[in-house]
Motif scaffolding. Structure first.
Motif, PDB file in Angstrom:
ATOM      1  N   ASP A 179      -0.837  -3.326  -2.353  1.00  0.00           N
ATOM      2  CA  ASP A 179      -0.267  -2.543  -1.261  1.00  0.00           C
ATOM      3  C   ASP A 179      -0.458  -3.278   0.063  1.00  0.00           C
ATOM      4  O   ASP A 179      -1.380  -4.079   0.211  1.00  0.00           O
ATOM      5  N   ASP A 180       0.419  -2.973   1.018  1.00  0.00           N
ATOM      6  CA  ASP A 180       0.292  -3.515   2.382  1.00  0.00           C
ATOM      7  C   ASP A 180       0.152  -5.032   2.367  1.00  0.00           C
ATOM      8  O   ASP A 180      -0.622  -5.606   3.152  1.00  0.00           O
ATOM      9  N   PHE A 181       0.904  -5.694   1.479  1.00  0.00           N
ATOM     10  CA  PHE A 181       0.734  -7.140   1.348  1.00  0.00           C
ATOM     11  C   PHE A 181       1.056  -7.849   2.665  1.00  0.00           C
ATOM     12  O   PHE A 181       2.059  -7.564   3.318  1.00  0.00           O
ATOM     13  N   ILE A 201       5.473  -5.204   0.269  1.00  0.00           N
ATOM     14  CA  ILE A 201       5.453  -5.867   1.578  1.00  0.00           C
ATOM     15  C   ILE A 201       5.177  -4.812   2.645  1.00  0.00           C
ATOM     16  O   ILE A 201       5.851  -3.779   2.702  1.00  0.00           O
ATOM     17  N   ASP A 202       4.209  -5.077   3.492  1.00  0.00           N
ATOM     18  CA  ASP A 202       3.827  -4.089   4.494  1.00  0.00           C
ATOM     19  C   ASP A 202       4.958  -3.821   5.487  1.00  0.00           C
ATOM     20  O   ASP A 202       5.720  -4.721   5.862  1.00  0.00           O
ATOM     21  N   LYS A 203       4.985  -2.578   5.931  1.00  0.00           N
ATOM     22  CA  LYS A 203       6.000  -2.126   6.889  1.00  0.00           C
ATOM     23  C   LYS A 203       6.049  -2.994   8.151  1.00  0.00           C
ATOM     24  O   LYS A 203       7.113  -3.188   8.738  1.00  0.00           O
ATOM     25  N   ALA A 235       9.722  -3.063  -0.735  1.00  0.00           N
ATOM     26  CA  ALA A 235       9.600  -3.066   0.717  1.00  0.00           C
ATOM     27  C   ALA A 235       9.304  -1.641   1.164  1.00  0.00           C
ATOM     28  O   ALA A 235      10.002  -0.710   0.766  1.00  0.00           O
ATOM     29  N   GLU A 236       8.265  -1.446   1.949  1.00  0.00           N
ATOM     30  CA  GLU A 236       7.935  -0.097   2.427  1.00  0.00           C
ATOM     31  C   GLU A 236       8.357   0.062   3.880  1.00  0.00           C
ATOM     32  O   GLU A 236       8.495  -0.920   4.610  1.00  0.00           O
ATOM     33  N   GLY A 237       8.609   1.283   4.284  1.00  0.00           N
ATOM     34  CA  GLY A 237       8.931   1.560   5.684  1.00  0.00           C
ATOM     35  C   GLY A 237      10.315   1.097   6.092  1.00  0.00           C
ATOM     36  O   GLY A 237      10.541   0.730   7.240  1.00  0.00           O
TER      37      GLY A 237
HETATM   38 CA    CA Z   1       1.324   0.314   5.033  1.00  0.00          CA
END
Ligand code: CA
Ligand code: C2E
Ligand code: CA
Ligand code: CA
Length: 279
Positions: A179-181, A201-203, A235-237
């Motif tokens: 998470d949050d790479f 991949i972090d936001k 991809a997050e966010g």
């Molecule tokens: Ca995050």
């Protein structure tokens, strides 16, 4: 001077007492919340760019406080992490998710793999593996429908501790995601040696991916590298059409973010999945 020093000390100790008592009070409230079943899980879809379907979702905890309403995890998870409460909360979340997967399976809801966040403390205290064995005995769910999201820092701590639980967990066929790479201290070298099959991949890299050349090239590089290691990329966010189009053009496997859907209570989530698959 002596007097000032003493006052200063008193002030310091009073404010420390205050912080400590707030911590204690909140800890107590969290304990009560767990007993009274005040936590709830929201689900946020992850959309596969290949199938254009919702194939996965992330489970995100909320505290439905009887007076204050919905409290986001950033407010209470850090407090829970300072005590052993995070261990009970983590178990509650995984139990709840397996229960939900069972309900979906029984009513033939489209199959969805659900990821849960695992706190570093649960992993470092080695509370996760046994609990997974317990819940997979309790519920008739194939382990590959569950994925654990672990931050880079937790992974690195586990490596330092010679904690190989995640290898056994992966051997059980439970998914593992980083998470949050990009925000922690994970060197690329770790990725090839450990059985993680997903990278999120972090936001913070997604925010300006369509405006900033450097962010764009970091994201492209992460995707290419993950694919060359046979990992899939989330991809997050993702909030805009432009971000989504960039990620799809660069073959990011799954897209998660407000662009598609905010985290939802289970009934709204089901509705969203239903409508999405009709498009
Ligand atoms: Ca995050
Ligand atoms: P996270 O794991 O990085 O989760 C992603 C956060 O980004 C979630 O916040 C999600 O609602 C939010 N998000 C998703 N898409 C977008 C978007 O397009 N724009 C923006 N601005 N935000 C977006 P949330 O639900 O408030 O959770 C915050 C953090 O709390 C999580 O960050 C995770 O670290 C932690 N957390 C949540 N649930 C749990 C849990 O069950 N256990 C543990 N240990 N931690 C949890
Ligand atoms: Ca997460
Ligand atoms: Ca994340």
């Amino acid at each position: 001077a002596k007097r000032a020093g003493r006052n200063c000390y008193m002030f310091f100790s009073e404010s420390m007492n205050k912080a400590a008592s707030i911590q204690l009070e909140t800890e107590n409230n969290l304990k009560i919340a767990l007993q009274n079943d005040e936590f709830t899980i929201f689900y946020q879809p992850k959309v596969s760019y290949k199938s254009k379907q919702i194939t996965q979702a992330e489970a995100l905890i909320r505290w439905n406080h009887p007076k204050k309403g919905l409290i986001p995890p950033n407010i209470f998870i850090p407090i829970a992490e300072k005590s052993d409460l995070i261990i009970d909360i983590g178990k509650w979340v995984r139990d709840q998710v397996l229960q939900q997967l069972t309900i979906w399976q029984e009513k033939n809801f489209p199959p969805i793999k659900v990821s849960v966040n695992v706190s570093g403390k649960e992993f470092i205290k080695r509370e996760v593996l046994q609990h997974l064995l317990d819940i997979f005995m309790k519920y008739q769910i194939a382990p590959h429908w569950l994925e654990l999201e672990i931050t880079e820092d937790t992974l690195i701590q586990s490596i330092k501790d010679n904690n190989t639980d995640y290898e056994i967990i992966r051997g059980m066929d439970v998914g593992l995601a980083i998470d949050d790479f990009g925000t922690g201290y994970c060197s690329l070298g770790y990725l090839k040696d450990y059985p993680f099959e997903t990278l999120k991949i972090d936001k913070s890299f997604i925010n300006n991916v369509t405006k900033n050349e450097k962010d764009a090239s970091i994201v492209k590089t992460i995707i290419a590298m993950a694919h060359s290691l046979n990992m899939s990329v989330v991809a997050e966010g993702v909030e805009t059409q432009e971000q989504r189009d960039f990620l799809v053009a660069n073959k990011c496997d799954l897209i998660q973010g407000y662009f598609y859907c905010k985290p939802q209570p289970v009934d709204k989530f089901e509705e969203f999945v239903h409508n999405f698959s009709q498009q």
